[in-house]
Design an enzyme around this catalytic site. Structure first.
Site: not given
Ligand code: ARG
Length: 473
Positions: A163, A284, A290, A297
């Site tokens: 979970h 970024s 970043k 992804e």
């Protein structure tokens, strides 16, 4: 309406007086997609021509001219000098037309006893066999990198989750090997897709077979097919072998997507379990700090389109009567995409796995939070004769107290433990030691050092056996 650049009456035009409009000609064409089957088409045609000559259906001279002409076509495609013309409709027409322009009448004899229906099925099956063999190799390489990263980090302890909540500590190696087994099953699925493509349809002609005395086994032998189809209608009208490949790709992408998701959150500031190499990160344009796990992804994102490719072909096929229907021309774009996407994602994933830094200290720190030794502490009490339900209750109270005071189970002294139960003795603190919690899981397939060492050995054994299998594809 502009007239087509050449007259396709040469191929099937006897029955026709007019030409399709430019737009519909392009709409009906598959050449921009199926041109990548050129090798398979040429291999299939050469095998067919040789068989026709051996059976006395065409002369040896014609077969020799055809084979030499097809070799020239192959050379010109490879050299980039082949003239692609959308009026050819598909790769089969393009090659046959070019061949006939080159060698004359003999070129017109190549299609004897053959239809584009059994020809395209043959080409696609040949391609699917080659594609699955290549995918099998990529899967082996990724498994090797997962096995290596597990072997290189034998003592890294991290939280195991259910979970998405910390559940029990595990070895990082155990977690990596879990994926290696998933990709081992993907390998099996890809090999099964190879086997289902490994049937020669050529000789089925348009749908009913042919009156020429073809030797289908000889064609199969030349092209490396281990079986020949037993029903001409089935042979030209099913694409289940592509669905098998699409499915194998989809499941492998789903596995990659799950692993990618873990890499994404493991590399976040909050987790920090791994540091992704700069090679596989992007910055970024606005936020200078970043470092984004874009490639992980993207793998996660691309899994959707491969599932889409599988779904699209299933839906395309579901309502089709026997035998060939033009709908089936839609089969190739999706499966090409599925195979290309999976190939690229396997490659990128392997790069990320082999270059990421494993932050053992951060994993260990996280493994000390979340009271993950609670089960073992309860088991300790059970060992003193307390029924499990009561032990569960006692440890529950300990956890609650720790939580209120911001303490870990490992920080409790024996005296503090005794406040909850006088059954706790000298060895109680051992029960919550994270490394010991891990090493108590000695079942086959468990997370202890000893079990994981055995698992690593069997993963390597399986990999070696699968390499053997792949070398025979
Ligand atoms: N381009 C076609 C396809 O990919 C080849 C088969 C065409 N057959 C036909 N009867 N129109 O399906």
């Amino acid at each position: 309406m502009p007239a087509p650049q050449h007259d396709n009456k040469a191929l099937w035009g006897g029955r026709f007086e007019g030409h399709p409009e430019r737009f519909t000609q392009e709409f009906g064409a598959s050449l921009p997609i199926d041109n990548r089957l050129w090798r398979e088409d040429i291999d299939g045609s050469k095998a067919h021509a040789r068989m026709l000559a051996r059976q006395g259906i065409i002369s040896n001279q014609d077969a020799e001219d055809i084979v030499a002409g097809l070799d020239r076509v192959a050379a010109s495609i490879e050299a980039g000098t082949f003239v692609w013309d959308i009026d050819d409709e598909d790769i089969h027409m393009a090659i046959e037309r070019t061949l006939t322009e080159d060698i004359g009448a003999a070129g017109g004899r190549l299609h004897t006893g053959r239809s584009r229906n059994d020809q395209v099925a043959t080409d696609t099956r040949l391609w699917a066999k080659r594609a699955s063999a290549k995918l099998a190799g990529e899967l082996l390489a990724l498994r090797q990198s997962l096995i290596d990263v597990a072997a290189d980090n034998p003592d890294a302890v991290m939280p195991g989750y259910t979970h998405m909540q910390r559940a029990q500590p595990i070895l990082f190696a155990h977690h990596m090997l879990a994926y290696s087994w998933m990709f081992a099953r993907d390998f099996t699925r890809v090999v099964a897709a190879h086997a289902s493509a490994d049937v020669l349809p050529l000789g089925s002609a348009a749908l009913a077979g042919t009156t020429y005395p073809l030797d289908r086994s000889y064609v199969a032998e030349q092209l490396g097919f281990s079986r020949i189809s037993q029903n001409s209608l089935d042979a030209v009208s099913d694409r289940d072998f592509l669905l098998d490949l699409d499915y194998a790709c989809s499941v492998a992408m789903m596995h990659l997507s799950r692993l990618a998701e873990e890499l994404v959150y493991w590399s976040s500031g909050e987790f920090g379990f791994i540091t992704m190499s700069d090679q596989f990160s992007t910055g970024s344009s606005i936020m200078p700090q970043k470092k984004n796990p874009d490639f992980a992804e993207l793998i996660r994102g691309k899994s959707g389109r491969v599932v889409g490719d599988l779904t699209a072909l299933l839906v395309t096929m579901k309502g089709l009567p026997l035998a060939y229907n033009k709908d089936m021309q839609e089969d190739k774009e999706g499966v090409f995409d599925a195979v290309d996407t999976l190939t690229a994602c396997l490659h990128v994933m392997r790069g990320m796995i082999t270059t990421m830094r494993v932050n053992e200290a951060r994993m260990r720190e996280a493994a000390h939070g979340g009271f993950m030794a609670a089960t073992d502490l309860a088991d300790y009490l059970v060992g003193t004769g307390l029924p499990f339900r009561e032990a569960h209750e006692v440890v529950g109270r300990i956890v609650l107290a720790c939580e209120k005071e911001g303490r870990t189970l490992q920080s409790l002294t024996l005296e503090e433990l005794k406040e909850f139960s006088d059954r706790f003795g000298e060895d109680a603190r051992d029960a919550v030691d994270i490394d010991r919690v891990v090493d108590r899981r000695t079942t086959v397939g468990g997370t202890s050092h000893s079990s994981v060492a055995e698992q690593l050995a069997s993963a390597r054994e399986q990999l070696a056996a699968d390499k053997e299998t792949a070398s025979r594809l």
